[in-house]
Write an enzyme that holds these catalytic residues in place. Structure first.
Site, PDB file in Angstrom:
ATOM      1  CG  ASP A   1     -66.492 -47.545  90.109  1.00 25.41           C
ATOM      2  OD1 ASP A   1     -65.763 -47.224  91.069  1.00 25.41           O
ATOM      3  OD2 ASP A   1     -67.065 -48.643  90.036  1.00 25.41           O
TER       4      ASP A   1
ATOM      5  CG  ASP B   1     -50.070 -47.481  87.476  1.00 22.76           C
ATOM      6  OD1 ASP B   1     -49.945 -48.699  87.690  1.00 22.76           O
ATOM      7  OD2 ASP B   1     -49.111 -46.693  87.437  1.00 22.76           O
TER       8      ASP B   1
ATOM      9  CG  ASN C   1     -68.215 -47.800  95.376  1.00 16.72           C
ATOM     10  OD1 ASN C   1     -67.470 -47.590  96.331  1.00 16.72           O
ATOM     11  ND2 ASN C   1     -69.151 -48.737  95.405  1.00 16.72           N
TER      12      ASN C   1
ATOM     13  CD  GLU D   1     -48.894 -43.220  92.802  1.00 16.74           C
ATOM     14  OE1 GLU D   1     -49.164 -43.295  91.593  1.00 16.74           O
ATOM     15  OE2 GLU D   1     -47.852 -43.698  93.286  1.00 16.74           O
TER      16      GLU D   1
ATOM     17  CG  ASP E   1     -60.853 -47.515  93.962  1.00 17.30           C
ATOM     18  OD1 ASP E   1     -62.046 -47.861  93.916  1.00 17.30           O
ATOM     19  OD2 ASP E   1     -60.270 -46.963  93.018  1.00 17.30           O
TER      20      ASP E   1
END
Ligand SMILES: *[C@@H]1O[C@H](CO)[C@@H](O)[C@H](O)[C@H]1NC(C)=O
Length: 150
Positions: free
Chosen positions: A108, A75, A110, A59, A114
């Protein structure tokens, strides 16, 4: 004058490409394996950490700042989370924003948010079928190479 400005321009471009942070970062495969294990991905929705590493590889190529514009939606980040259903980017019509978050947060360094959203997506789908790359490159394929040596 011209020449020196040109040189300066190239220098800036070069620095921009070399500077870490601005473009997000690439998470080394085994670091990702460890992060996913720590977050309980092994066996989650009946899938393995290897499935998830394969998903991320295909991905985003492990890039936390990955971004793709698909026309009506976009995305974001390492899991390529879509603005149509999962996050709000302020320019997707009728976004559901199920994960209740600004999409730019997925780009970002971090990846905690996610991960939280990716788990929500997988929970709803009872698997990894929402990810086209997983269906295409990982589902039913040999996956041990994604976790080998980690
Ligand atoms: C998301 O965050 C970015 C960066 O802070 C900001 O520019 C943007 O306006 C925000 N988008 C929405 C939809 O809140």
């Amino acid at each position: 004058m011209r020449k020196s400005m040109l040189f300066f321009g190239f220098l800036l471009v070069f620095l921009g490409l070399a500077l870490p942070g601005t473009q997000g970062k690439r998470i080394p495969r085994c670091d990702l394996v460890k992060i996913l294990r720590r977050h309980g991905f092994e066996g989650f929705v009946g899938k393995t950490v290897a499935d998830w590493v394969c998903l991320v590889k295909h991905e985003s190529n492990y890039n936390t700042a990955a971004f793709n514009n698909n026309g009506p939606s976009r995305d974001y980040g390492i899991f390529q989370i879509n603005s149509k259903y999962w996050c709000n980017d302020g320019k997707t019509r009728e976004s559901k924003n199920v994960c209740r978050i600004n999409c730019s947060k997925f780009r970002d360094d971090n990846i905690e948010d996610d991960i939280r959203c990716a788990k929500q997506i997988a929970t709803r789908a009872r698997g990894l079928t929402p990810w086209v790359a997983w269906r295409k490159y990982c589902n039913g394929k040999p996956l041990s190479s994604y976790v080998n040596g980690c």
